[in-house]
Design an enzyme around this catalytic site. Sequence first.
Site, PDB file in Angstrom:
ATOM      1  N   CYS A 234       0.983  -1.102   0.126  1.00 25.32           N
ATOM      2  CA  CYS A 234       0.168   0.023   0.017  1.00 25.32           C
ATOM      3  C   CYS A 234       0.949   1.544  -0.050  1.00 25.32           C
ATOM      4  CB  CYS A 234      -1.030  -0.102   1.225  1.00 25.32           C
ATOM      5  SG  CYS A 234      -1.785   1.493   1.627  1.00 25.32           S
TER       6      CYS A 234
ATOM      7  N   HIS B  29      -8.120   8.283   3.061  1.00 24.58           N
ATOM      8  CA  HIS B  29      -7.423   9.540   3.101  1.00 24.58           C
ATOM      9  C   HIS B  29      -8.438  10.598   2.864  1.00 24.58           C
ATOM     10  CE1 HIS B  29      -7.066   8.281  -1.128  1.00 24.58           C
ATOM     11  NE2 HIS B  29      -7.441   9.206  -1.378  1.00 24.58           N
TER      12      HIS B  29
HETATM   13  P1  AMP Z   1      -7.457   9.854  -4.293  1.00 25.52           P
HETATM   14  O1  AMP Z   1      -7.334  10.099  -6.131  1.00 25.52           O
HETATM   15  O2  AMP Z   1      -8.581  10.727  -3.766  1.00 25.52           O
HETATM   16  O3  AMP Z   1      -7.257   8.491  -4.049  1.00 25.52           O
HETATM   17  O4  AMP Z   1      -6.214  10.713  -3.747  1.00 25.52           O
HETATM   18  C1  AMP Z   1      -4.980  10.061  -3.862  1.00 25.52           C
HETATM   19  C2  AMP Z   1      -3.918  11.474  -3.569  1.00 25.52           C
HETATM   20  O5  AMP Z   1      -2.612  11.010  -3.466  1.00 25.52           O
HETATM   21  C3  AMP Z   1      -3.862  12.025  -5.203  1.00 25.52           C
HETATM   22  O6  AMP Z   1      -4.268  13.524  -4.884  1.00 25.52           O
HETATM   23  C4  AMP Z   1      -2.362  11.936  -5.407  1.00 25.52           C
HETATM   24  O7  AMP Z   1      -1.871  13.274  -5.970  1.00 25.52           O
HETATM   25  C5  AMP Z   1      -1.597  11.757  -4.041  1.00 25.52           C
HETATM   26  N1  AMP Z   1      -0.654  11.037  -4.173  1.00 25.52           N
HETATM   27  C6  AMP Z   1      -0.204   9.887  -5.010  1.00 25.52           C
HETATM   28  N2  AMP Z   1       1.363   9.576  -4.466  1.00 25.52           N
HETATM   29  C7  AMP Z   1       1.635  10.544  -3.800  1.00 25.52           C
HETATM   30  C8  AMP Z   1       2.922  10.687  -3.066  1.00 25.52           C
HETATM   31  N3  AMP Z   1       4.066   9.650  -3.275  1.00 25.52           N
HETATM   32  N4  AMP Z   1       2.979  11.602  -2.509  1.00 25.52           N
HETATM   33  C9  AMP Z   1       2.011  12.508  -2.181  1.00 25.52           C
HETATM   34  N5  AMP Z   1       0.909  12.476  -2.632  1.00 25.52           N
HETATM   35  C10 AMP Z   1       0.769  11.508  -3.521  1.00 25.52           C
HETATM   36 ZN    ZN Z   2      -2.465   1.268   3.673  1.00 26.97          ZN
END
Ligand code: AMP
Ligand code: ZN
Length: 113
Positions: A4, A99
């Site tokens: 994850c 999240h």
């Molecule tokens: P969701 O699309 O609601 O599942 O949100 C996932 C979020 O995680 C998106 O806004 C991505 O830009 C963010 N995200 C993905 N990988 C990373 C990372 N390595 N560091 C910070 N944010 C991330």
């Molecule tokens: Zn997790």
Amino acid sequence: MDDCLFCKIIKGEIPSTKVYEDDFVYAFLDIAPQAPFHAVIVPKAHIASAAEIDENNSVYVSKIYEAVAKIAKKENLEKGFRVVTNCGEDGGQTVGHLHFHLLARRYLQWPPG
Ligand code: AMP
Ligand code: ZN
């Protein structure tokens, strides 16, 4: 959970820019910000999505909202902010660890697209 992304970020196996941390919650800046301030707030337990919240894990949700208020004060978000959780395919969820997006420092349209 071993594979994850957000569990790896919580463990420090993937780098992140920390915004807030306590025993229940970790918050970091989104890598693709949708607003001038965009933090992602996650529980320090692997919960797949908002659809998996129940009486055994809902304490994490209240802790996350306590964190929201603390971050808002620390970051001076007195003009307002939005908290969003995307759930499942139609909700636009791309990472399978619960999240909450905390978006601020611009006017946020309502309803969202
Ligand atoms: P969701 O699309 O609601 O599942 O949100 C996932 C979020 O995680 C998106 O806004 C991505 O830009 C963010 N995200 C993905 N990988 C990373 C990372 N390595 N560091 C910070 N944010 C991330
Ligand atoms: Zn997790």
